[in-house]
Scaffold this active site. Structure first.
Site, mmCIF file in Angstrom:
data_model
loop_
_atom_site.group_PDB
_atom_site.id
_atom_site.type_symbol
_atom_site.label_atom_id
_atom_site.label_comp_id
_atom_site.label_asym_id
_atom_site.label_seq_id
_atom_site.Cartn_x
_atom_site.Cartn_y
_atom_site.Cartn_z
ATOM 1 N N ASP A 109 0.815 -1.224 0.000
ATOM 2 C CA ASP A 109 0.000 0.000 0.000
ATOM 3 C C ASP A 109 0.844 1.267 0.000
ATOM 4 O OD1 ASP A 109 -2.349 -1.522 0.149
ATOM 5 O OD2 ASP A 109 -2.124 -1.697 2.308
ATOM 6 N N GLY A 137 1.591 3.048 -2.573
ATOM 7 C CA GLY A 137 1.184 3.975 -3.631
ATOM 8 C C GLY A 137 1.782 3.574 -4.973
ATOM 9 N N GLY A 145 0.382 2.011 -7.304
ATOM 10 C CA GLY A 145 -0.589 2.222 -8.386
ATOM 11 C C GLY A 145 -0.398 3.576 -9.028
ATOM 12 N N HIS A 202 -4.524 -1.337 -5.662
ATOM 13 C CA HIS A 202 -3.787 -0.214 -6.244
ATOM 14 C C HIS A 202 -4.757 0.913 -6.592
ATOM 15 C CE1 HIS A 202 -0.284 -3.029 -7.558
ATOM 16 N NE2 HIS A 202 -0.323 -2.806 -6.263
ATOM 17 N N GLY A 247 -0.095 14.059 -3.243
ATOM 18 C CA GLY A 247 -1.541 13.907 -3.382
ATOM 19 C C GLY A 247 -1.801 12.826 -4.407
HETATM 20 P P1 IMP Z 1 -2.479 -12.630 1.229
HETATM 21 O O1 IMP Z 1 -1.560 -12.012 0.243
HETATM 22 O O2 IMP Z 1 -3.935 -12.324 0.976
HETATM 23 O O3 IMP Z 1 -2.226 -14.097 1.424
HETATM 24 O O4 IMP Z 1 -2.167 -11.956 2.661
HETATM 25 C C1 IMP Z 1 -0.890 -12.100 3.283
HETATM 26 C C2 IMP Z 1 -0.496 -10.825 4.002
HETATM 27 O O5 IMP Z 1 -0.264 -9.785 3.061
HETATM 28 C C3 IMP Z 1 -1.557 -10.291 4.960
HETATM 29 O O6 IMP Z 1 -0.878 -9.660 6.036
HETATM 30 C C4 IMP Z 1 -2.282 -9.277 4.128
HETATM 31 O O7 IMP Z 1 -2.925 -8.293 4.920
HETATM 32 C C5 IMP Z 1 -1.133 -8.690 3.349
HETATM 33 N N1 IMP Z 1 -1.567 -8.133 2.064
HETATM 34 C C6 IMP Z 1 -1.944 -8.801 0.964
HETATM 35 N N2 IMP Z 1 -2.228 -7.956 -0.040
HETATM 36 C C7 IMP Z 1 -2.019 -6.723 0.415
HETATM 37 C C8 IMP Z 1 -2.089 -5.413 -0.157
HETATM 38 O O8 IMP Z 1 -2.414 -5.185 -1.332
HETATM 39 N N3 IMP Z 1 -1.770 -4.381 0.664
HETATM 40 C C9 IMP Z 1 -1.382 -4.571 1.944
HETATM 41 N N4 IMP Z 1 -1.282 -5.754 2.509
HETATM 42 C C10 IMP Z 1 -1.598 -6.820 1.769
#
Ligand code: IMP
Length: 421
Positions: free
Chosen positions: A13, A15, A17, A41, A412
């Site tokens: 997360d 940014g 995207g 994203h 932003g």
């Molecule tokens: P999974 O990828 O859904 O198996 O999740 C494994 C870990 O990665 C967990 O802690 C999720 O919260 C984190 N996670 C998966 N995708 C994202 C994302 O796009 N942003 C932030 N954390 C993510």
């Protein structure tokens, strides 16, 4: 610069995207090289505001091919919904392609992701429930179904005939009804019709593009701290999130990747479980979460937030050798009396400046450095020299601690809220 990789240098997360959307304006091919519909994203541009989950953030460049790469796992129902959403907003998806070698997230993966994570009880990983772990497990177990199988009825039936009995046995152990092979086959027929023509041989597509000097952008998912090998295992995703994954999942020979852009948020955020030493609980955390609007794009969960963790970014730089850092959401820190950075951790009385193994990471207490904040609104600033002096000092301090140059500062969500340095 033919091949650029864009990867997260924190917990996801960051940014990516927005940065991918920006750099994709010049690209010929944008490849999501790993992960699946777990991504969130966010892209805001002249066409509107979008939350992309599996579709590469290059989709807004009508001249570029956007490819769901071999290293990704794709839930075709989810992909279809995302495509429909974009088309409704007037975004063409004609240039979207899927690698024939990409793995499919099957309905049983979605179910098993939830059941297996819930079964961990207090040790839950807090996955996004998008079937990521089970789909990658099947890939490694060699019982996965690949996009290319949709073009070959016999291969598809063979793959399902091996995978389904195993998963049904597992579902039964969880007290769930088995899935019907006939229904799954019917679903795959629908997929073949809708997505068949989008399935391509990535090796040829990428090889030809490299031969012709085309610009390729490798879009990562999540961040270094959630990398399957290098993150805080087991609190990680099941794919490679670092730039090396761009070589494998993106089908680009490593020596062709010339630029590696690490994206960092101006502070820390994470969703899911596992150690995040920077996490601020209580009112300080609540205030930062509100300022940054830190709620998951995919799951809506409140994100864990804290000050910038330079230990994590330096570690990410070790693994990715960033040619550039892009800092996002600097404007979120506007108006604060002071800002802080984590320069090291104290672990059982010892000062540590790299990411230790997870058990030690769980004991890590942040060591902070404090800097004066800035009062002016940065969200309209478009040049480095117009940033408040203290904001510039903050960025320069991040650069010095991480060891990589900051060339992009985002103030932003919109494309124009970007400072190129
Ligand atoms: P999974 O990828 O859904 O198996 O999740 C494994 C870990 O990665 C967990 O802690 C999720 O919260 C984190 N996670 C998966 N995708 C994202 C994302 O796009 N942003 C932030 N954390 C993510």
């Amino acid at each position: 610069m033919p091949v650029t990789a864009i990867v997260g240098a924190q917990w996801g997360d960051e940014g990516k995207g927005k940065i991918t959307d920006l750099l994709a304006e010049q690209a010929d091919i944008v490849i999501r090289f790993g992960g699946g519909g777990n991504a969130g994203h966010t892209v805001i541009n002249h066409l509107g505001e979008f939350a992309l989950h599996i579709i590469p953030s290059g989709i807004f460049n009508p001249r570029a091919v956007s490819l769901v790469g071999t290293g990704a796992v794709v839930d075709l129902d989810g992909l279809g919904e995302e495509m429909d959403g974009l088309v409704r907003e007037g975004v063409a998806v004609d240039n979207l392609r899927i690698s024939s070698r990409a793995q499919l997230v099957m309905p049983y993966h979605l179910l098993l992701d939830r059941l297996t994570d819930e079964a961990r009880g207090e040790l839950t990983l807090g996955t996004t429930r998008k079937g990521i772990g089970p789909a990658y497990a099947d890939k490694a177990e060699r019982i996965g179904v690949r996009a290319g199988d949709l073009l070959h009825g016999a291969a598809l039936r063979n793959a399902l005939s091996v995978a389904l009995p195993r998963h049904n046995a597992q579902l039964e152990r969880f007290g769930e009804p088995p899935m019907s092979g006939k229904e799954l086959e019917d679903r795959t027929l629908i997929w073949s019709e809708r997505f068949g023509e989008m399935i391509v041989d990535q090796a040829v597509l990428v090889g030809d593009a490299l031969d012709n000097g085309r610009e390729i952008l490798l879009e990562g998912q999540l961040g270094t701290m959630r990398d399957l090998d290098w993150g805080t295992y087991p609190y990680v995703t099941s794919s490679t999130t670092i730039a090396g994954g761009g070589g494998v999942g993106g089908g680009v020979p490593p020596r062709c990747i010339e630029r590696v852009v690490g994206v960092v948020k101006a502070y820390t955020s994470a969703v899911g479980t596992g150690p995040v030493p920077a996490e601020l609980t209580g009112t300080e955390g609540d205030a930062l979460r509100r300022r940054g609007n830190e709620f998951g794009t995919t799951t809506g969960r409140p994100r864990r937030v804290g000050w910038f963790d330079a230990v994590a970014t330096r570690y990410a730089h070790r693994l990715n050798r960033f040619t550039d850092l892009a800092i996002t959401k600097l404007d979120v820190l506007d108006g604060l009396g002071h800002v802080k950075l984590i320069t090291a951790y104290a672990i059982n009385g010892t000062e540590v400046t790299t990411i230790p193994d997870t058990a030690d990471m769980e004991q890590a207490i942040p060591i902070y450095e404090e800097m004066p904040g800035w009062q002016d609104d940065t969200s309209r600033v478009t040049s480095w020299s117009d940033l408040p002096a203290n904001a510039r000092r903050y960025v320069q301090r991040i650069e010095a601690l991480a060891g990589a140059p900051v060339t992009i500062v985002s103030v932003g969500p919109a494309r124009q809220q970007t400072i190129h340095r």
